[in-house]
Design an enzyme around this catalytic site. Structure first.
Site, mmCIF file in Angstrom:
data_model
loop_
_atom_site.group_PDB
_atom_site.id
_atom_site.type_symbol
_atom_site.label_atom_id
_atom_site.label_comp_id
_atom_site.label_asym_id
_atom_site.label_seq_id
_atom_site.Cartn_x
_atom_site.Cartn_y
_atom_site.Cartn_z
ATOM 1 N N CYS A 17 -1.755 8.192 4.305
ATOM 2 C CA CYS A 17 -1.840 7.683 2.956
ATOM 3 C C CYS A 17 -2.746 8.168 2.021
ATOM 4 O O CYS A 17 -2.810 8.718 0.998
ATOM 5 C CB CYS A 17 -1.621 6.087 2.724
ATOM 6 S SG CYS A 17 -0.323 5.447 3.614
ATOM 7 N N GLU B 33 0.994 -1.377 0.081
ATOM 8 C CA GLU B 33 0.049 -0.164 -0.042
ATOM 9 C C GLU B 33 0.972 1.310 0.011
ATOM 10 O O GLU B 33 1.732 1.342 0.823
ATOM 11 C CB GLU B 33 -0.852 -0.065 1.015
ATOM 12 C CG GLU B 33 -2.174 0.785 0.949
ATOM 13 C CD GLU B 33 -2.112 2.119 2.023
ATOM 14 O OE1 GLU B 33 -1.698 3.140 1.696
ATOM 15 O OE2 GLU B 33 -2.193 1.627 3.430
HETATM 16 C C1 UN1 Z 1 -2.924 5.706 6.180
HETATM 17 O O1 UN1 Z 1 -3.704 6.757 5.316
HETATM 18 O O2 UN1 Z 1 -1.755 5.693 6.157
HETATM 19 O O3 UN1 Z 1 -8.438 5.409 6.827
HETATM 20 C C2 UN1 Z 1 -3.716 4.771 7.099
HETATM 21 C C3 UN1 Z 1 -7.566 6.056 7.756
HETATM 22 C C4 UN1 Z 1 -7.191 5.262 8.903
HETATM 23 C C5 UN1 Z 1 -5.812 4.588 8.210
HETATM 24 C C6 UN1 Z 1 -4.921 5.542 7.361
HETATM 25 N N1 UN1 Z 1 -7.969 4.301 9.498
HETATM 26 O O4 UN1 Z 1 -7.574 7.284 7.657
#
Ligand code: UN1
Length: 501
Positions: free
Chosen positions: A285, A251
Site C-alpha cells: 500500500c 486503509e
Molecule cells: C502495506 O503496505 O500494505 O510499512 C503494509 C511497511 C510494512 C507494511 C506494509 N510494514 O512497508
C-alpha cells in the site's frame, strides 16, 4: 506441497469443508494449483458472525491479562513455524522468501506487542470538582469485529487487526483475501492451537463480493477493519454507514512518494527510491509511485538510479538473491501494462521499460519488470496521480520545496512519504505541509513497525489506523463517576437537596 491442500472454514470452533471450492494458484507459476478452498456463502458469513456474537460475553468477561497470555502461546507457535509460514506465504503471494520471512516476523511483533500491552494501564483516573468523587475512564470492547484483509500482507495485516481486537475483548470473523487463503488458514490454526476458545476467532473464506460484503452488511458486526483497494474500502464504508452502530477502520490505496531534496545524499536517495518503488514488486500500500527529485540532482539521480534498476532481479520468490517476485494475478499484469502505455500516451520520457518478463521461466508467471519514466508535473496527468500497484514509477522534477509540497499533495491519496535531506528545517516543513499517515526521513517510504499507528488520509484511509492504534477503533471509552461522600453533591454548582418552598 503442491496440489495437496484442501482449505476449510472455522466456525464456532468447528472446521468445515465441502461446498463450492475455488482454486488457489502460484503467481510465479500459474499452472501450479496450490490447492482449493471453500467459496463461502453469505450464510457461512452469517454463521461465523453468530458464533462470534455468542462467544463475546464470556470472552469480554475473561481477564484482559488472561487474554494476553493466550498471545504468549501464539507467539511461541509462530516462532516455531516461521520457516513453514514464510514458505507458504511466498508461494501463495509471490513475495520473495526474505520478505515473506520479514512479514511473518512483523506479525510476530504484533503478537508480542499485544502480550506486552496486556498488563499496561488501560484507563485513566481523573479528579472531580467535588472532592468526594472519583472519575474513571475505561475502554470497553465494541463486540464483533470483521477483519477483512489483503493478499499483499496476508499474515502481518490480519495480526495488526486480530491482535488488538481480541486483546481488548472483541470476538472476530477473519476473512483473508481470496488470493491468499492458505496462509489465512495456517494463522487461524495457530489461534486454535494456542487455546483461543471456540467462536472467538472464526475463519470465513471466499470472495470479497460474497463473503466480505455479507460481513460488512451484517447487523451483528460492530466494527469492520479493512485493508485493501480504495474501491472496496469505500464500498465497505458506505454499507457500514447504513447501520447506526457500525464503525470502520479502513486503509486503502496510495500514491506514496520519496522527495529527494537539493541537499540529499545521492547514494541514500537512490537506495531509498529503489526500495520504496520496487520492493514487493511495488505492491505495498505504501509503495512509492513517485520520486520527486530536485532539478539540480536530476541528471545524476536518473543515471545512478537506472543503473541500479537495470540490475534488479525479478524472479521466482524462492530464487536466492531475487529482489522481487511476480505480480499477484493476470488482472494486475494488465493494469500495470495499461498504465505503462498511458504514461507513453501522456508523453512521459521513458527511462527504463522491462515490460512483461518472458525468459528464464518467468513466462510461466505474472512477471512484469520495472517501468521508470520522467514526467513533468502538470494538471490532468493521470499516471502521476493514480495508484498503479506495481513496478511503475514516475520521476517528477521540482525546483523549490514549496513546489515539491504542491506536487506531493496533488493526488487524492495520502499514505506514506519520505524526505531525503540533511536539513532539519526542510524536513520539518515537509512533515507539516504534506498529507500522509506515515512519514520518513532519509529512509524509504516503506517499512513501518507495528507499535506505531498505520493508516492514511484522503482516499488512503478514514483516519482510523491499524497496528498499535487500532485500539481506538475496536473499543469505546466509558466514563464512570464514583461518590465516596454520604450525601450527593452535584458538579457545576447545581443544588442537590430538595428545594424548599
Ligand atoms: C502495506 O503496505 O500494505 O510499512 C503494509 C511497511 C510494512 C507494511 C506494509 N510494514 O512497508
Amino acid at each position: 506441497m503442491a496440489n495437496t491442500w484442501t482449505g476449510r472454514q472455522l466456525i464456532d470452533g468447528r472446521w468445515l469443508d465441502g461446498g463450492a471450492m475455488l482454486e488457489n494458484r502460484n503467481p510465479a507459476k500459474i499452472a501450479e494449483v496450490i490447492g482449493t478452498f471453500p467459496r463461502g456463502t453469505a450464510d457461512d458469513a452469517a454463521s461465523a458472525v453468530l458464533a462470534a456474537r455468542n462467544a463475546f460475553p464470556a470472552w469480554r468477561r475473561t481477564s484482559r491479562i488472561k487474554r494476553g497470555e493466550l498471545f504468549i502461546k501464539l507467539a511461541e507457535l509462530i516462532r516455531r513455524d516461521v520457516a513453514k509460514l514464510a514458505e507458504t506465504l511466498s508461494r501463495e503471494s509471490g513475495k520473495i522468501l526474505d520478505e515473506a520471512r520479514a512479514e511473518v516476523i512483523e506479525g510476530l511483533h504484533m503478537v508480542e506487542y499485544v502480550c506486552g500491552t496486556a498488563r499496561q494501564p488501560t484507563g485513566e483516573c481523573v479528579d472531580s470538582e467535588i472532592a468526594g468523587k472519583d472519575l474513571y475512564v475505561r475502554r470497553k470492547p465494541r463486540g464483533v469485529v470483521a477483519v477483512i484483509t489483503p493478499w499483499n500482507f496476508p499474515f502481518a495485516v490480519p495480526l495488526w487487526m486480530l491482535g488488538p481486537s481480541l486483546l481488548e475483548g472483541n470476538t472476530c470473523v477473519f476473512k483473508p483475501s481470496e488470493e491468499t487463503p492458505q496462509i489465512g488458514e495456517l494463522l487461524t490454526e495457530l489461534f486454535v492451537e494456542a487455546g483461543f476458545p471456540a467462536g472467538v476467532v472464526n475463519l470465513a473464506q471466499g470472495l470479497g463480493e460474497e463473503v466480505g460484503d455479507a460481513l460488512a452488511r451484517h447487523e451483528e458486526v460492530d466494527v469492520v477493519c479493512f485493508t485493501g483497494s480504495y474501491d472496496v474500502g469505500s464500498h465497505i464504508r458506505r454499507v457500514a454507514a447504513e447501520s447506526d452502530h457500525k464503525t470502520c477502520a479502513c486503509e486503502m490505496g496510495s500514491k506514496s512518494a520519496v522527495i529527494v531534496c537539493e541537499d540529499a545524499r545521492l547514494d541514500l536517495a537512490v537506495n531509498a527510491a529503489l526500495l520504496s518503488a520496487f520492493k514487493t514488486t511495488g505492491q505495498r500500500c505504501v509503495s512509492a509511485g513517485r520520486i520527486l527529485v530536485h532539478r539540480k540532482l536530476l541528471h545524476q539521480f536518473e543515471h545512478d538510479f537506472i543503473e541500479r534498476v537495470s540490475a534488479l532481479n525479478f524472479a521466482d520468490p524462492f530464487t536466492p538473491g531475487a529482489f522481487a517476485g511476480p505480480l499477484i494475478n493476470q488482472a494486475s499484469v494488465e493494469k500495470v501494462l495499461k498504465y505503462n502505455d498511458l504514461a507513453k500516451q501522456e508523453k512521459a520520457h521513458v527511462l527504463f521499460d522491462a515490460g512483461r518478463l518472458t525468459v528464464g521461466g518467468r513466462e510461466a508467471g505474472n512477471f512484469v519488470g520495472p517501468f521508470v519514466y520522467r514526467q513533468e508535473y502538470g494538471p490532468n496527468v493521470r499516471t502521476i496521480r493514480e495508484e498503479v500497484f506495481g513496478p511503475h514509477l514516475a520521476i517528477i522534477p521540482f525546483e523549490t520545496d514549496e513546489e515539491a509540497v504542491t506536487i506531493y499533495n496533488d493526488t487524492r491519496y495520502g499514505l506514506s512519504m519520505a524526505v531525503i535531506t540533511e536539513n532539519y528545517r526542510r524536513w520539518r516543513m515537509f512533515r507539516d505541509e504534506c498529507d500522509y499517515g506515515m512519514g520518513y526521513v532519509n529512509l524509504p517510504c516503506i517499512g513501518a513497525e507495528v507499535h506505531l499507528p498505520f493508516g492514511g488520509v484522503k482516499k488512503s484511509g478514514n483516519g482510523q489506523p491499524s497496528a498499535a492504534a487500532l485500539v481506538d477503533s475496536v473499543t469505546h471509552k466509558i466514563s464512570f463517576t464514583v461518590n465516596h461522600d454520604l450525601e450527593i453533591k452535584m458538579a457545576q454548582g447545581m443544588t442537590a437537596g430538595a428545594q424548599q418552598k
